[in-house]
Enzyme design. Structure first.
Site, mmCIF file in Angstrom:
data_model
loop_
_atom_site.group_PDB
_atom_site.id
_atom_site.type_symbol
_atom_site.label_atom_id
_atom_site.label_comp_id
_atom_site.label_asym_id
_atom_site.label_seq_id
_atom_site.Cartn_x
_atom_site.Cartn_y
_atom_site.Cartn_z
ATOM 1 N N ARG A 107 -29.362 79.964 77.141
ATOM 2 C CA ARG A 107 -30.644 80.629 76.918
ATOM 3 C C ARG A 107 -31.352 80.765 78.251
ATOM 4 O O ARG A 107 -30.948 80.186 79.247
ATOM 5 C CB ARG A 107 -31.507 79.851 75.900
ATOM 6 C CG ARG A 107 -31.561 78.376 76.162
ATOM 7 C CD ARG A 107 -32.878 77.780 75.858
ATOM 8 N NE ARG A 107 -33.948 78.388 76.644
ATOM 9 C CZ ARG A 107 -34.192 78.096 77.920
ATOM 10 N NH1 ARG A 107 -33.429 77.259 78.598
ATOM 11 N NH2 ARG A 107 -35.201 78.673 78.544
ATOM 12 N N GLY A 108 -32.421 81.570 78.232
ATOM 13 C CA GLY A 108 -33.067 81.978 79.469
ATOM 14 C C GLY A 108 -32.567 83.372 79.789
ATOM 15 O O GLY A 108 -31.352 83.609 79.831
ATOM 16 N N ALA A 109 -33.485 84.301 79.999
ATOM 17 C CA ALA A 109 -33.091 85.705 80.159
ATOM 18 C C ALA A 109 -32.009 85.917 81.220
ATOM 19 O O ALA A 109 -30.999 86.576 80.960
ATOM 20 C CB ALA A 109 -34.327 86.566 80.450
ATOM 21 N N ARG A 161 -29.202 88.906 70.865
ATOM 22 C CA ARG A 161 -30.615 88.603 71.067
ATOM 23 C C ARG A 161 -31.352 89.902 71.384
ATOM 24 O O ARG A 161 -31.074 90.525 72.405
ATOM 25 C CB ARG A 161 -30.825 87.627 72.240
ATOM 26 C CG ARG A 161 -30.199 86.248 72.107
ATOM 27 C CD ARG A 161 -30.829 85.380 71.040
ATOM 28 N NE ARG A 161 -32.252 85.160 71.200
ATOM 29 C CZ ARG A 161 -32.799 84.210 71.957
ATOM 30 N NH1 ARG A 161 -32.039 83.422 72.683
ATOM 31 N NH2 ARG A 161 -34.106 84.058 71.988
ATOM 32 N N GLN A 168 -37.931 73.550 73.859
ATOM 33 C CA GLN A 168 -37.285 73.791 75.160
ATOM 34 C C GLN A 168 -38.001 73.071 76.287
ATOM 35 O O GLN A 168 -37.376 72.673 77.277
ATOM 36 C CB GLN A 168 -37.228 75.292 75.454
ATOM 37 C CG GLN A 168 -36.336 76.088 74.510
ATOM 38 C CD GLN A 168 -37.127 76.723 73.393
ATOM 39 O OE1 GLN A 168 -38.129 76.177 72.936
ATOM 40 N NE2 GLN A 168 -36.700 77.896 72.939
ATOM 41 N N ASP A 196 -39.276 87.254 79.337
ATOM 42 C CA ASP A 196 -38.071 87.902 78.827
ATOM 43 C C ASP A 196 -38.137 89.422 78.935
ATOM 44 O O ASP A 196 -37.099 90.073 78.986
ATOM 45 C CB ASP A 196 -37.840 87.499 77.371
ATOM 46 C CG ASP A 196 -37.318 86.082 77.259
ATOM 47 O OD1 ASP A 196 -36.104 85.928 77.063
ATOM 48 O OD2 ASP A 196 -38.112 85.132 77.382
ATOM 49 N N ASN A 229 -42.828 86.600 76.195
ATOM 50 C CA ASN A 229 -42.243 85.310 76.562
ATOM 51 C C ASN A 229 -42.248 84.418 75.336
ATOM 52 O O ASN A 229 -42.707 84.806 74.254
ATOM 53 C CB ASN A 229 -43.030 84.669 77.715
ATOM 54 C CG ASN A 229 -42.291 83.494 78.337
ATOM 55 O OD1 ASN A 229 -41.105 83.595 78.651
ATOM 56 N ND2 ASN A 229 -42.962 82.371 78.499
ATOM 57 N N LYS A 230 -41.721 83.218 75.475
ATOM 58 C CA LYS A 230 -41.579 82.301 74.354
ATOM 59 C C LYS A 230 -42.888 82.133 73.603
ATOM 60 O O LYS A 230 -43.965 82.085 74.185
ATOM 61 C CB LYS A 230 -41.084 80.951 74.880
ATOM 62 C CG LYS A 230 -40.707 79.950 73.804
ATOM 63 C CD LYS A 230 -39.690 80.508 72.819
ATOM 64 C CE LYS A 230 -38.419 80.982 73.492
ATOM 65 N NZ LYS A 230 -37.490 81.642 72.556
#
Length: 349
Positions: free
Chosen positions: A49-51, A92, A199, A240, A250-251
């Protein structure tokens, strides 16, 4: 800095080696994926995970897909590539780096149309490796630009995980923290736990502590009081996707932080590689928001259910921060201080 390489290619064994981020901080496990289906599952279930890391994994996934192809011509290989690309793109929907990396791999494929199938496969490997190497340089540049906005001894607040395990190295929002650690800035970092997948607690707190950074874990709903008490001088988050007008995705929970920072007069910085800027999205309203399963809220992290049976849930993975709340967007090419001029900045660089 001794960075953990969370995504790497084992070409000799035709597999992708990933750090399983779902097992952190209790277990540090690397697993090997040899099929496109396994890579899709790893992206969807947040094992990677993480763009930027998602983009790197997808690029390697495409390469491994064509490497094993028995196609005898460019046309046959191209047809197989299209299926792999479409499949991985479905994992995703919000992280634009996924689509950026896949499109870059397709552009390279087309550029090699007059080459032999073996040469095309080698070109695919080279392109995927280039994406990884360039991301490391991008993160370092973002860190340098961000550090220029910070002062030694500051308290910094971050959300989710935009660190080295989410990228090729250094991270985006965490990059200035790592550089500051190397240069004696003595930052005090506050990491939001980042519900519901934690996270911040599982990943950011873990990797910063591993690097010797002074990090304090807080619950998401504690951000206001640490700002009010003067413990935070800047907020740094990853991203993202950035819309053309400077709205950012973003998250989930990021937009609330931006609102709090605005209230307390604290600068709110978004650290975003230019690859996350999507000029096809006019505003944040055009960014698709992934909605995930209810179990992440009700049962996934608990020995017993922590909500009534069959309760309705709403579990968006991201939210949109309006550009008016963003002090600056920090990219590898420079700092966008007039956030509403994001598209203009990109066109000039």
């Amino acid at each position: 800095m001794e960075a953990i390489q969370s995504v790497r290619l084992d070409d000799e064994n035709s597999c992708l080696v990933l750090l399983d981020q779902t097992l952190l901080p209790n277990e540090k496990v690397f697993f090997r994926l040899s099929t496109v289906e396994e890579i899709w599952e790893a992206i969807y279930h947040l094992k990677v995970r993480g763009a930027p890391a998602i983009g790197i994994a997808a690029a390697y996934g495409v390469y491994l897909g064509v490497k094993k192809s028995e196609a005898a011509s460019f046309a046959e290989l191209s047809e197989e590539f299209a299926k792999v690309k479409q499949y991985l793109a479905s994992s995703r929907p919000t992280a634009v780096n996924l689509f950026w990396a896949l499109q870059r791999m397709e552009d390279r494929l087309k550029a090699e149309a007059d080459q032999t199938v073996d040469d095309i496969k080698q070109a695919m490997k080279e392109e995927a490796e280039a994406i990884r190497a360039e991301d490391e340089k991008v993160c370092l540049a973002i860190g340098e630009h961000a550090l220029s906005l910070l002062e030694p001894g500051w308290g910094l607040l971050t959300h989710c995980n935009a660190g080295t395990i989410a990228t090729a190295k250094y991270g985006t929002a965490l990059a200035p923290m790592y550089l500051g650690q190397e240069r004696g800035y003595d930052f005090r970092v506050y990491a939001d736990e980042t519900r519901p997948l934690l996270q911040g607690a599982r990943l950011t707190a873990w990797e910063l502590q591993e690097a010797g950074v002074d990090v304090t874990l807080i619950c998401d709903n504690m951000a206001s009081i640490v700002m009010q008490e003067g413990k935070v001088q800047a907020v740094l988050v990853g991203c993202d996707r950035v819309a053309a007008n400077g709205d950012t995705a973003n998250k989930i929970g990021t937009s609330g932080l931006a609102i709090l920072a605005k209230h307390y007069g604290i600068p709110f910085y978004v650290c975003a590689p230019t690859s996350t800027i999507d000029l096809n999205c006019a505003t944040g309203a055009d960014i698709p928001i992934e909605v995930r399963k209810s179990e992440e809220i009700t049962t996934q992290w608990y020995e017993q259910p922590m909500a009534p049976p069959n309760i309705k849930t709403y579990n968006p993975a991201f939210d949109i921060t309006d550009h008016s709340l963003v002090t600056a967007i920090i990219t590898e090419k420079g700092i966008i201080r007039e956030v509403t001029g994001t598209a203009r900045f990109l066109s000039n660089h």
